[in-house]
Design an enzyme around this catalytic site. Structure first.
Site, mmCIF file in Angstrom:
data_model
loop_
_atom_site.group_PDB
_atom_site.id
_atom_site.type_symbol
_atom_site.label_atom_id
_atom_site.label_comp_id
_atom_site.label_asym_id
_atom_site.label_seq_id
_atom_site.Cartn_x
_atom_site.Cartn_y
_atom_site.Cartn_z
ATOM 1 N N LYS A 1 0.931 -1.242 0.080
ATOM 2 C CA LYS A 1 0.024 0.034 -0.152
ATOM 3 C C LYS A 1 0.695 1.188 -0.120
ATOM 4 C CE LYS A 1 -1.657 1.665 4.100
ATOM 5 N NZ LYS A 1 -1.346 2.969 4.054
ATOM 6 N N ASN A 2 1.896 1.085 0.722
ATOM 7 C CA ASN A 2 2.596 2.441 1.171
ATOM 8 C C ASN A 2 3.588 2.870 0.021
ATOM 9 O OD1 ASN A 2 1.318 3.052 3.335
ATOM 10 N ND2 ASN A 2 3.004 2.543 4.699
ATOM 11 N N CYS B 1 -4.886 8.553 9.495
ATOM 12 C CA CYS B 1 -5.426 8.014 10.958
ATOM 13 C C CYS B 1 -4.758 8.928 12.149
ATOM 14 C CB CYS B 1 -4.256 6.786 11.054
ATOM 15 S SG CYS B 1 -4.784 5.397 10.396
ATOM 16 N N ARG C 1 1.419 14.526 13.410
ATOM 17 C CA ARG C 1 1.842 14.180 11.858
ATOM 18 C C ARG C 1 1.584 15.276 11.029
ATOM 19 N NH1 ARG C 1 -0.920 8.695 10.002
ATOM 20 N NH2 ARG C 1 1.212 8.373 8.924
ATOM 21 N N ASP D 1 5.503 19.953 7.772
ATOM 22 C CA ASP D 1 6.467 20.610 7.905
ATOM 23 C C ASP D 1 7.730 20.332 6.985
ATOM 24 O OD1 ASP D 1 6.790 19.059 10.164
ATOM 25 O OD2 ASP D 1 8.238 20.338 10.945
ATOM 26 N N ASP E 1 4.478 0.192 12.287
ATOM 27 C CA ASP E 1 3.316 -0.286 11.564
ATOM 28 C C ASP E 1 2.999 -1.660 11.970
ATOM 29 O OD1 ASP E 1 2.804 2.209 10.295
ATOM 30 O OD2 ASP E 1 3.286 1.497 8.425
ATOM 31 N N ILE F 1 8.132 6.491 16.814
ATOM 32 C CA ILE F 1 7.899 7.210 15.773
ATOM 33 C C ILE F 1 6.629 8.116 15.846
ATOM 34 C CG2 ILE F 1 7.416 6.982 13.172
ATOM 35 C CD1 ILE F 1 10.191 5.902 13.918
ATOM 36 N N ARG G 1 -8.827 0.187 4.586
ATOM 37 C CA ARG G 1 -7.532 1.138 3.883
ATOM 38 C C ARG G 1 -6.192 0.599 3.453
ATOM 39 N NH1 ARG G 1 -6.319 5.592 7.694
ATOM 40 N NH2 ARG G 1 -4.636 5.677 5.886
HETATM 41 C C1 UD1 Z 1 4.741 6.551 6.440
HETATM 42 C C2 UD1 Z 1 3.870 5.626 6.094
HETATM 43 C C3 UD1 Z 1 3.140 4.959 7.471
HETATM 44 C C4 UD1 Z 1 4.276 4.819 8.388
HETATM 45 C C5 UD1 Z 1 5.305 5.848 8.598
HETATM 46 C C6 UD1 Z 1 6.381 5.531 9.470
HETATM 47 C C7 UD1 Z 1 2.780 5.988 3.989
HETATM 48 C C8 UD1 Z 1 1.658 6.067 3.279
HETATM 49 N N1 UD1 Z 1 2.738 5.943 5.092
HETATM 50 O O1 UD1 Z 1 4.019 7.661 6.884
HETATM 51 O O2 UD1 Z 1 2.408 3.703 7.420
HETATM 52 O O3 UD1 Z 1 3.918 4.523 9.734
HETATM 53 O O4 UD1 Z 1 5.667 6.123 7.456
HETATM 54 O O5 UD1 Z 1 7.133 4.347 8.829
HETATM 55 O O6 UD1 Z 1 3.968 5.595 3.590
HETATM 56 N N2 UD1 Z 1 6.739 14.193 10.783
HETATM 57 C C9 UD1 Z 1 7.191 15.571 11.053
HETATM 58 N N3 UD1 Z 1 6.897 16.551 10.118
HETATM 59 C C10 UD1 Z 1 6.776 16.045 8.780
HETATM 60 C C11 UD1 Z 1 6.723 14.477 8.342
HETATM 61 C C12 UD1 Z 1 6.794 13.626 9.472
HETATM 62 O O7 UD1 Z 1 7.237 15.947 12.203
HETATM 63 O O8 UD1 Z 1 6.679 16.874 7.877
HETATM 64 C C13 UD1 Z 1 6.996 13.250 11.871
HETATM 65 C C14 UD1 Z 1 5.446 12.508 12.120
HETATM 66 O O9 UD1 Z 1 4.594 13.056 12.907
HETATM 67 C C15 UD1 Z 1 6.007 11.127 12.650
HETATM 68 C C16 UD1 Z 1 7.258 10.865 12.021
HETATM 69 O O10 UD1 Z 1 7.874 12.249 11.354
HETATM 70 O O11 UD1 Z 1 6.198 11.382 14.086
HETATM 71 C C17 UD1 Z 1 7.356 9.749 11.030
HETATM 72 O O12 UD1 Z 1 6.730 10.222 9.959
HETATM 73 P P1 UD1 Z 1 6.822 9.811 8.372
HETATM 74 O O13 UD1 Z 1 7.994 9.142 8.093
HETATM 75 O O14 UD1 Z 1 6.796 10.991 7.585
HETATM 76 O O15 UD1 Z 1 5.612 9.043 8.211
HETATM 77 P P2 UD1 Z 1 4.680 9.075 6.848
HETATM 78 O O16 UD1 Z 1 5.183 9.363 5.745
HETATM 79 O O17 UD1 Z 1 3.612 9.923 7.180
#
Ligand code: UD1
Length: 423
Positions: free
Chosen positions: A22-23, A118, A123, A126, A309, A331, A401
């Site tokens: 999915k991801n 979710c 999340r 930035d 996950d 995370i 999902r």
């Molecule tokens: C992706 C996966 C999700 C998985 C996660 C971590 C997809 C569609 N989803 O989510 O299933 O749980 O990786 O392996 O691929 N963060 C910030 N600012 C940002 C972006 C992230 O502070 O701009 C923080 C998030 O709040 C979180 C951490 O960084 O605490 C990790 O997030 P991130 O690796 O970005 O996860 P996603 O890409 O949203």
């Protein structure tokens, strides 16, 4: 809303096919926006998140044709006619933000609603925005939307240093960098297999990328990208989830297409818990002859660490382990919402901030429980498989999902599981 009823039914035996990730698919699909030539994805999973991304891309003017029951997605972004990703679609899924980098890189501008998804912590996005700014983008947040503009002449290569290895921010920046002028270096980039899969696909489209799978990715921008056909990598989270089914209820199950290198840290923990995992040419075989598993400690980390996950599903296993396990979630804050639900089934769990202490009990007992997010939903199903009596998992829309045909896949290996359609 649909519910799922699971009844503990003893050991599981047989095989479960694992779908495309999915991801990975959710980042490969927006890659179509980078080119005016067709991009075809094979081995796509059949999930509601994929349908949401389809709707989003179509709303921008892309053509997305689903073939072979959804396993093949033929896409073309030849005629993009709308540069706004609307709140009504984006709010359903956080990964919608992944259209921002590609649109900005190819079209020079984009307006994207801030995402939902979710409820597992704040999340923010930035890091996505900072990465695009480092490539010269001008961004403004107005009325819940990101209004983005590339400089005249397009995005420029730059150095992006992520303070945290964010998966989505790395993907957005990587896609944008393929069409930026000059060289972009992504430092402290995420290393997840889904990123390597994206880079593989982008290379087939003509991108020049080095270092994916390590924490420094270098991209040499090109003027345009072409078409490609690409198979989506195996879903390591679906794989790990179903590996836990025989681990929890005993039996021997082949996970078709599974590979240990996608889940090393997770397999090490299963091994420490006393669950046998063997790699074969057909996939991974997980075997538990009915012994009670041992308690293990788990810390979630970016890849190659233990995946966040799989934390909820691992907790379901450890609820009946012999001894005390400590799970630390590094995370996401607020990712223990499954703990009170598991407690309703007789589990002994103490949560303090980002740490959960699980004291194993001999047996869980079925109960009505509530699914709160995607991975939490499936952890409750796993717990139900091992529990005495009937577990009713309510509000399972999150499950759809991320897991295709879950009742069929588990039913085929002997689980007693059925879906009750909601009104
Ligand atoms: C992706 C996966 C999700 C998985 C996660 C971590 C997809 C569609 N989803 O989510 O299933 O749980 O990786 O392996 O691929 N963060 C910030 N600012 C940002 C972006 C992230 O502070 O701009 C923080 C998030 O709040 C979180 C951490 O960084 O605490 C990790 O997030 P991130 O690796 O970005 O996860 P996603 O890409 O949203």
């Amino acid at each position: 809303m649909d519910s799922i009823i699971v009844t503990g039914n003893g050991p599981l035996n047989g095989s479960i096919p694992i779908a495309g990730a999915k991801n990975a698919c959710l980042t490969l699909m927006p890659a179509t926006l980078l080119s005016d030539e067709p991009l075809t994805l094979t081995n796509a999973p059949r999930l509601s998140d994929i349908r949401t991304m389809t709707t989003l891309l179509q709303s921008l003017g892309a053509e997305v044709t689903s073939m072979q029951g959804g396993k093949v997605l033929a896409m073309s972004s030849h005629d993009l006619n709308n540069l706004t990703a609307d709140y009504d679609i984006v709010r359903k899924m956080r990964a919608s933000i992944l259209v921002l980098g590609p649109m900005l890189a190819r079209m020079g501008q984009a307006v994207v609603s801030l995402p939902g998804g979710c409820a597992i912590g704040a999340r923010p996005v930035d890091l996505h925005l900072k990465a695009l700014e480092a490539m010269g983008a001008e961004l403004e947040l107005r009325d819940g939307y990101v209004h983005a503009k590339a400089p005249a002449g397009g995005l420029k290569g730059g150095v992006v240093e992520f303070p945290f290895a964010s998966v989505g921010a790395t993907e957005n920046a990587l896609m944008a960098a393929t069409l930026a002028k000059g060289t972009t270096v992504l430092k402290n980039a995420a290393r997840e297999p889904e990123i390597v899969d994206l880079a593989d696909c982008l290379r087939k489209m003509g991108a020049q990328i080095d270092g994916d799978g390590t924490s420094t990715i270098t991209v040499q921008g090109v003027d345009r990208l072409g078409g490609a056909t690409h198979p989506v990598v195996t879903d390591r989270i679906e794989l790990g989830t179903y590996m836990l089914a025989p681990a929890i209820c005993g039996g021997e199950v082949l996970l078709e297409g599974g590979r240990i290198d996608l889940l090393n840290a997770f397999v090490e923990k299963l091994d420490a818990a006393g669950v046998n995992v063997t790699e074969t040419p057909a996939g991974l075989v997980v075997c538990n002859r009915g012994d009670r598993v041992k308690a293990v400690d788990v810390v979630t980390e970016p890849f190659p660490g233990f995946p966040t996950d799989l934390q909820a599903q691992m907790m379901a296993l450890l609820c009946t382990a012999d001894g005390v396990s400590v799970l630390e979630e590094k995370i996401f804050e607020n990712r223990f919402m499954h703990a009170p639900e598991l407690t309703r089934m007789g589990a002994k769990i103490d949560v303090h901030g980002g740490t959960a202490k699980v004291t194993g009990v001999e047996r869980l007992k079925g109960a009505p429980v509530m699914a709160t997010d995607l991975r939490a939903s499936v952890s409750l199903i796993l717990a139900g498989l091992a529990a005495e009596g009937e577990t009713i998992v309510n509000r399972v829309y999150h499950l759809d999902r991320g897991y295709e045909r879950v009742e069929e896949k588990l039913g085929n290996v002997g689980a007693k599981i059925e879906r009750v359609k909601g009104k």
